[in-house]
Motif scaffolding. Structure first.
Motif, short mmCIF file in Angstrom:
data_model
loop_
_atom_site.label_atom_id
_atom_site.label_comp_id
_atom_site.label_asym_id
_atom_site.label_seq_id
_atom_site.Cartn_x
_atom_site.Cartn_y
_atom_site.Cartn_z
N ALA A 50 66.90 55.95 19.72
CA ALA A 50 68.11 56.44 20.41
C ALA A 50 67.76 57.39 21.56
O ALA A 50 68.62 57.74 22.35
N GLY A 51 66.50 57.82 21.63
CA GLY A 51 66.07 58.64 22.77
C GLY A 51 66.30 60.11 22.58
O GLY A 51 66.59 60.84 23.54
N SER A 56 58.58 62.44 21.25
CA SER A 56 57.78 61.97 22.38
C SER A 56 57.17 60.61 22.08
O SER A 56 56.45 60.45 21.09
N ILE A 57 57.45 59.68 22.96
CA ILE A 57 56.86 58.35 22.79
C ILE A 57 55.49 58.38 23.47
O ILE A 57 55.38 58.51 24.69
N GLU A 58 54.45 58.33 22.66
CA GLU A 58 53.09 58.46 23.19
C GLU A 58 52.61 57.13 23.76
O GLU A 58 51.91 57.09 24.76
N THR A 70 62.40 52.19 27.20
CA THR A 70 61.60 53.29 26.65
C THR A 70 61.85 54.61 27.36
O THR A 70 61.79 55.66 26.74
N SER A 71 62.10 54.55 28.66
CA SER A 71 62.26 55.83 29.36
C SER A 71 63.71 56.08 29.78
O SER A 71 63.98 56.95 30.61
N LEU A 72 64.65 55.33 29.22
CA LEU A 72 66.05 55.55 29.60
C LEU A 72 66.66 56.75 28.87
O LEU A 72 66.24 57.10 27.77
N GLU A 73 67.68 57.33 29.50
CA GLU A 73 68.43 58.43 28.88
C GLU A 73 69.19 57.91 27.65
O GLU A 73 69.54 56.72 27.61
N PRO A 74 69.50 58.80 26.73
CA PRO A 74 70.24 58.36 25.53
C PRO A 74 71.54 57.65 25.88
O PRO A 74 71.89 56.65 25.25
N ARG A 77 70.98 54.06 27.01
CA ARG A 77 70.72 53.16 25.87
C ARG A 77 72.02 52.82 25.17
O ARG A 77 72.25 51.70 24.74
#
Lengths: 249, 490, 369
Positions: A50-51, A56-58, A70-74, A77
């Motif tokens: 859900a962001g 942190s997504i490594e 993967t890098s979108l704001e909640p 999404r």
């Protein structure tokens, strides 16, 4: 084409590695259950999808309808159809449920270039949903989750899900803290939502909810990985034998 | 690699002040400076009776020996009282009807959404036949331009006119009540106002009359280097009711301008005055340049039994706000209320609150204060609840909450409680919180942008106060809050 | 200007750096009635009493066990500590009374723990009526000190340094009923330190307590409880400020007061949170019950907050006993008076627990009503 595709996801929280390479593929029409002992990373997975800030997504990737989110704001999404029901829904004092839902629905419509929904239509829809979830109509005028009972909070999550028509719903421990009557109401709401066009991921500790919502797939998480996947019978085996036997194997 | 960083509550403010334009109009202005002769000159322009001239001069003399209060939690460079002009009015005689009003002025009020024609309601609200019309007194710099719906009000015996006019038409009432609630030497700014007050509003609601519509005074500062010193006096006679609204704006200017008003309310037996303010004076820019110094004395006295005075304020403007709308609960069973939202952003400073003085028996007061600080602003609640020895079985409840947005702002609470009555009950509660990350995330997960989420959460935080406002004002207040918060999330 | 202030010459004062005290007085002036810090209390009797010299001999603090040393200011060992700390904490207080104390000092002691981690040391500070004294308490890293203090009039300033990981448990009993009593208490806490104060004050002619607690190390904890019960024409003024300068500390303050007869109870409690003190939790509560027809309560809980990620609250109430509760007890057979005594006792017991509770509640029967 899969609705949700998680590949080799590594996530850390406060510099601690929690998810260590999770893969998951969910197709339209499917119900997946993610099970596992406390601390196995189930809730972390839901929050990372859900962001949530601080997760942190490594490395790895999350795709919704083949689009990398993967890098979108909640909220982005959310607009793309991802919904998460919270394990501990937060209170927002003074903001009424109705105002909150209307704002959320309008935000979705605006993101998709739709006009505002008429207040009459919105209310008609909302009233029928609250009735189906056996919620008092007064409920809509109260502050979001403000002095709600545990059961009311969870039903409110389902109400929001039904209002927003997500493509994929992540339900994080939605069964926890519910008595048997509330559990049945919540399960009924989820089953009504279920359709060939959308998908559900149930994050749960116990088999209990699965008695009401039959999963197509069951995944067991342990120490940040999916260590076993199977069909509904896997959940029953876990109920009988606990998680220990999986750890050994 | 990506870590989700939800915008924190500081990135959203490039606030556009929407009332910041200047009206290009010729004015008669007394040159800057203050002396006894300037005071006499103002009185002379207004053709005031001698008693009022002397009253002003006495106030001036008292003011000369007084000092600015220093206790408020605000900082500003010394004000040069000789550099301010104390009177400015659009050229020409006061128009007798709307047709005679300078079209430039009409356009000004149109732009501000203030109806000077009698068929419209406040702009920003959809036309709705169920909403009653609002009578408007429009004060531009030092004078009242026009007052609407006078005939309708007259039929009910309600007097709603500019203060200057009331001095001529109702001298006895003015003389009886002027300074009876806020004495002319009450404080530095009240004394200054008493000496130089220019115009303002006068309201009298006769015995047993329920005023048929909301009354609105709209204050506009336009001229440069001019202070605004209006005087408002509202008298609600026995068993009457009036709901009075006050709005205010000013152009964006680089220098600070002084606004030192005095408002006096008198409620007799069983009378009820509901006074609502949406204060949107120019707050200055994001670096703190310019803006209004809003140093205002507002006080009501519940003189009669079962009388009721209620203050509701939404303060979003001004560089500095120094304001404590208060109630003196003199009549037995009288009731005082104070509902306040004060929002500060950028470098604004607010020190605001109330005083509830319980004198009569079985008097009650309620205080609900919501302070929101964003940017590098400072927001203080200062209140006094006093139970005098005669205040048998009186009660007060105070709830005072602060919300912080961003790590460079400040929130303070200074509540004074004084009780000299054992069967009186005083309760005070205060909390300080921030918009939590969890709340923001829940909203975002449901598809709501962080900007929208913060404004929704702030609105929710203020709900208890907003619901006290008349509908038109509640809509405006809520929008204003949104504008004032722009850029506060980041 | 400072030379005009009352000042006695004694051997002890030559040991101290008086210039700091004079500078404070120059800046703040002598405390004045009706100024913000003395809004409801006239400081004049307290200032005048500074020039009275006590006929009673001064009683030094005594050790009741543990690894602790007690040094008079005049001793050679105390010298370094005195120049470093005395006046450094208390003189920053807004009231300037501690500076007058320093200029009029008749006795001073340093109390210092000497070993860490060896259990608890206990020290008693006796009442010294009409003396003007100062105590410096140093709790070294990791050590635990319990201080049992009594006051019965006089002028006393206590400064406490609690180093990292230290614990200071302070029990204070103020029992005199006809005295002029000024106490200032300034505490500075290092990281992961604990300061606990339990205080009980009886009513007396005039008593003023100034308390300031500075948190300068992260992760510290403050727990303060105070109770008072005023009768006759007594006057008590308690001012406390807890100042959080660094992140992640917590404070809890709870004060319950009963004002009977013609007494006057003044309370000012302040929570200050500096910009850097994120993740602070601070709570203050002051409840008052008025039982006297002419009694007066003045209370002001203040918050001054410059950091956003904090949880703070305060509350204050003034009222009388709950008649519902009184009625309930009477239906159970208690007399009206007995019921009220019991309820007032319970109200005070909420803040006076443990040793102090037994002492107080054993010492004087609740006969306020």
């Amino acid at each position: 084409m899969s609705l949700l595709e998680v590949s080799n996801l590594f996530v850390s929280v406060d510099n601690r590695d929690i998810l260590k390479g999770v893969d998951l593929e969910v197709n339209a029409g499917e119900v997946h259950a993610i099970m596992g002992p406390n601390g196995s990373g189930k809730s972390t997975l839901a929050n990372a999808l859900a962001g949530r800030q601080g997760y942190s997504i490594e490395s790895g990737c999350i795709r919704l309808d083949s689009v990398d989110v993967t890098s979108l704001e909640p909220e982005e999404r959310s607009h793309r159809g991802l919904f998460m029901a919270f394990q501990y829904p937060v209170e927002i004092p003074g903001v009424t449920n109705i105002e909150f839902l209307k704002t959320a629905v309008e935000s979705h419509r605006a993101a998709h270039g739709c006009n505002e929904i008429s207040a009459v239509e919105f209310m008609r829809n909302l009233r029928s949903l609250t009735a189906r979830l056996e919620l008092n109509p007064d409920f809509l005028k109260r502050g979001v989750n403000e002095s709600f009972s545990g059961g009311e909070k969870k039903r409110n999550e389902i109400l929001q899900m039904l209002c927003l028509h997500p493509r994929i719903a992540l339900l994080d421990e939605t069964d926890s803290g519910l008595d048997i009557d509330a559990l049945q109401v919540v399960a009924r709401g989820i089953n009504e939502f279920r359709s060939p066009a959308n998908a559900i991921v149930l994050v749960t500790h116990y088999q209990r909810l699965l008695n009401y919502i039959a999963p197509d797939y069951v995944h067991v998480m342990m120490d940040g990985r999916v260590i076993k996947s199977g069909d509904a019978s896997l959940a029953l085996a876990l109920e009988e034998r606990g998680y220990g036997w999986l750890e050994e194997s | 690699m990506s870590s989700k960083s939800n915008p924190t509550a500081q990135e959203l403010v490039q606030n556009e002040y929407r009332a910041g334009f200047v009206t290009d109009i010729e004015s008669d202005t007394i040159p800057p400076g203050l002396s006894e002769s300037v005071v006499r000159q103002i009185s002379n322009i207004k053709a005031e009776p001698e008693w009022l001239t002397e009253w002003r001069v006495d106030a001036y003399n008292r003011w000369c020996s007084m000092h600015e209060p220093r206790w408020a939690h605000v900082k500003f460079p010394p004000i040069d009282y000789q550099a301010i002009s104390y009177f400015s009015a659009p050229k020409g005689d006061k128009p007798k009807s709307l047709d005679e009003v300078d079209p430039e002025l009409l356009r000004t009020y149109e732009k501000l959404g203030i109806p000077l024609h009698e068929q419209k309601v406040l702009a920003g609200v959809e036309e709705d036949p169920s909403i009653a019309p609002v009578a408007v007194d429009a004060v531009f710099d030092s004078v009242s331009i026009t007052t609407t719906f006078r005939e309708t009000l007259k039929e009910h015996g309600v007097v709603f006119c500019s203060f200057s006019e009331a001095v001529q038409s109702h001298p006895d009432l003015v003389r009886k009540y002027l300074g009876s609630v806020v004495p002319k030497s009450d404080n530095f700014y009240a004394a200054l106002n008493s000496a130089v007050f220019s115009d303002g509003t006068f309201v009298y609601v006769p015995e047993g009359v329920r005023c048929p519509m909301e009354l609105l005074t709209y204050f506009r500062i336009n001229a440069q280097n001019t202070g605004q010193f209006e005087r408002t006096l509202i008298i609600a006679d026995k068993g009457s009711y009036v709901s009075y609204l006050e709005g205010c704006t000013a152009p964006m200017r680089d220098e600070n301008q002084l606004h030192a008003a005095v408002v006096e309310l008198v409620a007799l037996d069983d009378a009820h005055i509901k006074y609502s303010t949406v204060q949107n004076w120019y707050p200055g820019d994001e670096n703190g340049a310019g803006g209004i110094y809003n140093f205002v004395t507002k006080r009501g006295t519940c003189r009669g039994r079962r009388s009721h005075i209620s203050w509701t304020q939404v303060e979003t403007g001004s560089a500095i706000t120094w304001k404590y709308p208060s109630v003196i609960l003199r009549g037995d069973e009288s009731k005082g209320e104070f509902y306040s939202v004060a929002l500060t952003n950028n470098r604004q400073q607010a020190d605001t609150g109330t005083k509830m003085t319980h004198i009569g028996k079985n008097t009650t007061s309620t205080i609900v204060s919501k302070g929101i600080s964003a940017g590098q602003s400072s927001n203080a609640y200062r209140g006094l609840v006093r139970m005098n020895p005669g205040a048998r079985e009186s009660r007060n409840h105070t709830q005072c909450d602060s919300l912080l947005i961003g790590s460079k702002c400040a929130a303070h609470t200074f509540p004074y409680i004084e009780s000299r009555r054992k069967d009186a009950i005083v309760e005070h509660e205060a909390t300080t919180t921030k918009v939590s990350d969890d709340q923001l995330f829940l909203c975002q997960q449901r598809g709501i942008s962080p900007e929208k989420a913060v404004s929704m959460i702030v609105n929710g935080f203020c709900r208890e106060v907003f619901r006290e406002l008349p509908m038109e004002f509640a809509v405006e207040a809520s929008k204003l809050l949104e504008v004032s918060l722009e850029g506060a999330v980041g | 200007m400072a030379d005009d202030f009352p000042s006695t010459n004694s051997n002890i004062s030559t040991l101290l750096d008086r210039s700091r005290a004079r500078a404070t007085l120059d800046q703040l002036g002598i405390p004045k009635y009706r100024s913000e810090n003395w809004k409801y209390t006239n400081p004049k009797p307290l200032i005048d009493s500074l020039s009275d010299s006590s006929s009673a001999p001064h009683i030094a603090p005594s050790s009741l066990g543990g690894a602790v040393e007690i040094l008079p200011f005049v001793s050679a060992e105390a010298k370094g500590l005195i120049s470093e700390f005395v006046g450094a904490l208390a003189n920053g207080m807004d009231t300037s009374m501690p500076s007058l104390n320093l200029l009029n000092l008749s006795a001073g002691y340093v109390i210092r723990t000497t070993a860490c981690g060896n259990g608890e040391s206990v020290v008693r500070i006796e009442a010294n009526p009409e003396h003007c004294e100062r105590v410096l308490i140093v709790v070294e890293s990791g050590s635990t000190l319990r201080v049992i203090e009594s006051t019965e009039g006089g002028n006393r300033v206590i400064e406490c340094i609690v180093h990292d990981g230290g614990t200071l448990v302070h029990t204070r009993l103020q029992e005199s009923t006809d005295s002029l009593d000024y106490s200032a208490l300034a505490v500075q806490l290092g990281s992961s330190a604990l300061y606990q104060l339990d205080q009980y004050s009886s009513g007396t002619r005039l008593r003023r307590n100034d308390i300031s607690i500075d948190v300068v190390g992260e992760g510290s904890t403050i727990e303060v409880k105070g109770g008072w019960k005023l009768t006759g024409k007594s006057h008590l003024d308690t001012q406390i400020s807890v100042n959080h300068y660094v992140p992640r500390s917590q404070s809890k303050m709870k004060f319950h007061g009963v004002a009977g007869d013609d007494s006057r109870s003044v309370f000012n409690g302040r929570i200050f949170i500096a910009r850097d003190a994120q993740h602070t939790s601070a709570h203050l509560n002051n409840k008052n019950i008025l039982t006297g027809e002419n009694a007066e309560i003045y209370t002001k809980p203040e918050l001054e907050i410059y950091a956003d990620d904090v949880v703070c609250s305060h509350g204050a109430t003034s009222g009388q006993l709950d008649e519902e509760q009184v009625f309930y007890l009477r239906t159970r057979g208690l007399t009206n008076q007995k019921a009220r005594e019991l309820l007032l006792n319970g109200f005070l017991q909420e803040v006076i627990e443990g040793d102090l509770g037994t002492q107080i509640l054993g010492l004087e029967p609740m006969n306020l009503v």
